[in-house]
Write an enzyme that holds these catalytic residues in place. Structure first.
Site, PDB file in Angstrom:
ATOM      1  N   TYR A  35     -26.812 -50.240  16.963  1.00 22.77           N
ATOM      2  CA  TYR A  35     -27.507 -49.453  17.984  1.00 22.77           C
ATOM      3  C   TYR A  35     -26.728 -49.488  19.289  1.00 22.77           C
ATOM      4  CZ  TYR A  35     -29.110 -53.637  20.477  1.00 22.77           C
ATOM      5  OH  TYR A  35     -29.162 -54.799  21.203  1.00 22.77           O
ATOM      6  N   ARG A  54     -17.983 -48.150  21.437  1.00 22.94           N
ATOM      7  CA  ARG A  54     -18.472 -49.423  20.900  1.00 22.94           C
ATOM      8  C   ARG A  54     -19.340 -49.206  19.665  1.00 22.94           C
ATOM      9  NH1 ARG A  54     -21.821 -53.378  24.766  1.00 22.94           N
ATOM     10  NH2 ARG A  54     -23.347 -51.714  24.507  1.00 22.94           N
ATOM     11  N   ARG A 103     -34.435 -50.878  -2.570  1.00 23.66           N
ATOM     12  CA  ARG A 103     -34.019 -52.135  -1.950  1.00 23.66           C
ATOM     13  C   ARG A 103     -33.074 -52.934  -2.844  1.00 23.66           C
ATOM     14  NH1 ARG A 103     -34.986 -57.453  -0.877  1.00 23.66           N
ATOM     15  NH2 ARG A 103     -35.057 -58.023   1.341  1.00 23.66           N
ATOM     16  N   HIS A 105     -29.558 -55.775  -2.005  1.00 25.14           N
ATOM     17  CA  HIS A 105     -28.646 -56.309  -0.997  1.00 25.14           C
ATOM     18  C   HIS A 105     -27.301 -55.579  -1.005  1.00 25.14           C
ATOM     19  CE1 HIS A 105     -31.587 -59.498  -0.718  1.00 25.14           C
ATOM     20  NE2 HIS A 105     -30.895 -60.097   0.242  1.00 25.14           N
ATOM     21  N   LYS A 149     -22.981 -54.916  17.775  1.00 21.99           N
ATOM     22  CA  LYS A 149     -24.301 -54.602  18.326  1.00 21.99           C
ATOM     23  C   LYS A 149     -25.202 -54.180  17.167  1.00 21.99           C
ATOM     24  CE  LYS A 149     -26.252 -52.569  22.517  1.00 21.99           C
ATOM     25  NZ  LYS A 149     -26.543 -53.851  23.187  1.00 21.99           N
ATOM     26  N   GLU A 181     -24.031 -66.178  26.724  1.00 19.40           N
ATOM     27  CA  GLU A 181     -24.553 -65.011  27.436  1.00 19.40           C
ATOM     28  C   GLU A 181     -26.062 -65.160  27.528  1.00 19.40           C
ATOM     29  OE1 GLU A 181     -23.704 -61.384  25.277  1.00 19.40           O
ATOM     30  OE2 GLU A 181     -23.846 -62.403  23.342  1.00 19.40           O
ATOM     31  N   LEU A 205     -21.564 -60.323  23.052  1.00 22.38           N
ATOM     32  CA  LEU A 205     -21.437 -58.873  23.034  1.00 22.38           C
ATOM     33  C   LEU A 205     -20.465 -58.463  24.132  1.00 22.38           C
ATOM     34  CD1 LEU A 205     -22.497 -56.155  21.892  1.00 22.38           C
ATOM     35  CD2 LEU A 205     -24.099 -56.141  23.821  1.00 22.38           C
TER      36      LEU A 205
END
Length: 291
Positions: A35, A54, A103, A105, A149, A181, A205
């Site tokens: 995101y 990014r 579903r 993995h 991210k 951070e 990040l």
């Protein structure tokens, strides 16, 4: 905060009430996605290209194929502003997941990534910017690839919640005393006229505003040193501040029970804030609107 009605879903603009993803969505079930949050001032994105770049770096890191080239996605995001007739201060939230599939993995084959973006109003937090904020320190329990991210934010959420419950703005994260951070921002310590912050490794990040802070510091001839500091360094700090797209450059005046210097925003922090306002053309835009 009011949610604007038009949503970008894949390459189609839809009303937010009509957007429904299947329950077998990898972002929901695995946190299998990425995101970005992009600040908007008076209807204009700030650090737009940095955020888009990014996003694609994060996608590459988790082997996710974004269904658009950068230029096309950029065009769609700019169109989203126009379709919502958005002219105020706000933020864009953009998310891409590996898609909807039964579903498992293992990555599904032949599945198109799910992409959506929306815009919200977000006024500047002038109280925090002018007076600074209080924080707590908490152990950094996140995974080792924080430079991505990704949607795996539960440790961040828990840290931020703990800060909130203690009446604080942020949680300062550390690994065995070494500050990395914050739960949703980068953190800096100022000592003897120099800015110290954790190196841009996989453990943090690589913030877009962090990159801007480095540039501002260089322009102001303020040493910007990518060197970790510890919790033990905080009591002797001259200043501290944090940065993110939604927090801008916010002074930190307290960590736990430790008041930073005189408990007021410092001179270097204020200079960086001035540079930010100038770079984002915040005051310039306001002046034009008043004329």
């Amino acid at each position: 905060m009011s949610l604007y009605p038009i949503i970008l879903s894949q390459s189609t603009f839809k009303h937010k009430d009509s957007l429904k993803y299947p329950f077998e969505e990898r972002g929901l079930q695995f946190g299998d996605g990425i995101y970005e949050v992009i600040r908007i001032y008076h209807g204009n994105y700030y650090l737009f290209q940095e955020h888009v770049d990014r996003l694609y770096r994060s996608a590459e890191a988790i082997k996710l194929n974004i269904p658009f080239e950068k230029e096309e996605l950029s065009r769609l995001l700019l169109e989203l502003i126009k379709r919502n007739k958005m002219t105020s201060d706000g933020k864009l939230y953009l998310q891409v997941t590996r898609g909807s599939a039964p579903r498992d993995h293992v990555f599904p084959k032949g599945v198109t990534a799910n992409l959506y973006a929306y815009i919200e109003d977000l006024p500047r937090n002038l109280e925090a910017l002018e007076n600074g904020v209080k924080t707590i320190s908490i152990r950094d329990s996140r995974w080792e690839n924080c430079y991505i991210k990704s949607l795996n934010l539960l440790p961040n959420v828990l840290a931020k919640q703990e800060a909130s419950e203690q009446g604080c703005y942020e949680a300062v994260l550390h690994k065995d005393g070494v500050v990395t951070e914050c739960s949703s921002s980068n953190i800096y310590l100022v000592k003897d006229g120099k800015i110290y912050t954790h190196p841009a490794t996989k453990n943090i990040l690589h913030g877009c505003v962090r990159m801007a802070v480095e540039k501002f510091a260089k322009d102001l001839n303020i040493p910007f040193i990518e060197e970790s500091f510890t919790l033990d360094d905080i009591p002797s700090a001259d200043e501290m501040f944090l940065s993110s797209s939604t927090s801008e450059i916010t002074p930190v005046i307290q960590v736990d029970d430790i008041v930073i210097a005189d408990g007021k925003p410092g001179e270097i922090t204020e200079k960086l804030q001035e540079a930010y306002v100038k770079d984002a053309k915040i005051e310039e835009t306001k002046t034009k609107q008043m004329m």
